[in-house]
Design a protein around this motif. Sequence first.
Motif, mmCIF file in Angstrom:
data_model
loop_
_atom_site.group_PDB
_atom_site.id
_atom_site.type_symbol
_atom_site.label_atom_id
_atom_site.label_comp_id
_atom_site.label_asym_id
_atom_site.label_seq_id
_atom_site.Cartn_x
_atom_site.Cartn_y
_atom_site.Cartn_z
ATOM 1 N N THR A 52 20.129 -43.540 -27.319
ATOM 2 C CA THR A 52 19.396 -42.517 -26.570
ATOM 3 C C THR A 52 17.959 -42.961 -26.336
ATOM 4 O OG1 THR A 52 20.757 -40.831 -27.651
ATOM 5 C CG2 THR A 52 18.785 -40.085 -26.500
ATOM 6 N N ARG B 135 17.888 -34.208 -27.206
ATOM 7 C CA ARG B 135 18.835 -35.313 -27.278
ATOM 8 C C ARG B 135 18.801 -35.858 -28.705
ATOM 9 N NH1 ARG B 135 19.782 -33.217 -23.177
ATOM 10 N NH2 ARG B 135 19.716 -34.048 -21.043
ATOM 11 N N ARG C 198 19.059 -41.158 -31.475
ATOM 12 C CA ARG C 198 19.813 -42.359 -31.809
ATOM 13 C C ARG C 198 19.265 -43.549 -31.033
ATOM 14 N NH1 ARG C 198 24.608 -38.650 -31.820
ATOM 15 N NH2 ARG C 198 24.917 -39.116 -29.604
ATOM 16 N N THR D 106 13.974 -34.873 -23.384
ATOM 17 C CA THR D 106 13.663 -35.289 -22.023
ATOM 18 C C THR D 106 13.151 -34.058 -21.301
ATOM 19 O OG1 THR D 106 15.980 -34.912 -21.424
ATOM 20 C CG2 THR D 106 15.328 -37.161 -21.962
ATOM 21 N N ARG E 218 17.793 -45.515 -23.600
ATOM 22 C CA ARG E 218 18.007 -44.946 -22.265
ATOM 23 C C ARG E 218 16.750 -44.220 -21.769
ATOM 24 N NH1 ARG E 218 23.193 -43.994 -24.320
ATOM 25 N NH2 ARG E 218 22.635 -41.880 -24.967
ATOM 26 N N TYR F 247 9.342 -37.954 -21.991
ATOM 27 C CA TYR F 247 10.123 -37.544 -23.158
ATOM 28 C C TYR F 247 9.194 -37.425 -24.355
ATOM 29 C CZ TYR F 247 10.062 -42.528 -24.479
ATOM 30 O OH TYR F 247 9.668 -43.800 -24.803
#
Length: 249
Positions: A203, A197, A200, A14, A206, A34
């Motif tokens: 993640t 990050r 996954r 991010t 999000r 991102y």
Amino acid sequence: MSVVPPPAAPSLYTCEVVHVRVRPVHHALRHRTYLWLLDLDDLPRLPPVLRPLARFDARDHFGGGAPTIRAGLDAFLAARGVTDAGGRVLMLAHARVFGHVFNPLTLYWCHDPAGRPVCVVAEVHNTYGGRHCYLLRPDGHGRADVAKEFYVSPFFGVEGSYRMRLPVPGDVLDLTVQLRRDDGSRPLTATVRGRRRPARAGTLLRVALGHPWSTLAVSLGIRWHGIRLYFKGLPVHPRPAPPTREGML
């Protein structure tokens, strides 16, 4: 060059992208997005429900005609006489999201089979559908200089050079690209800074919800800032003929 522990891949970063122009007018662009860090020989295998959020297609890189991104990179390196980059390759890029992708800058950190860094390839796309690759040999601090060869912004010609600082991402992503003129001026500095990050499913969901249609937002944002710069009175430089295909293999 020494061997360093490899960063985890795939990873998500991010990040905030910042462009600051200081000549002939001051103007700043800030954009949150991102990026993915990938091992080109081990691309992520997402469950079907998440695949619209992240695809990595060979057609989006280099000449677009290679069977894989790695094959396109290998062809580019071979054309430039690079024969020792047969090891791990890390790619930092936007994914294709809901069928759309735009990568202003894709980076490839190339290593030899023993894990030693060999070179970096910086692949640049403009909003006119053009693409060009720069072969870089960074020093121990990730810094490299290269002559500008590709038309990116209508408000800059192709004169000058880039000073790039491109350390391999770890827990932190910290990149800088600065345009330099022969007169010593530095009219544009771009930075990309972010944090890693784990890649996954949760993640990805999000960050995708936080930055919907992320690559479309990047290309629209560039055009919007171009309109603002035009109305600030910046002169437009005519688009020259594209560079030779060697830069796009």
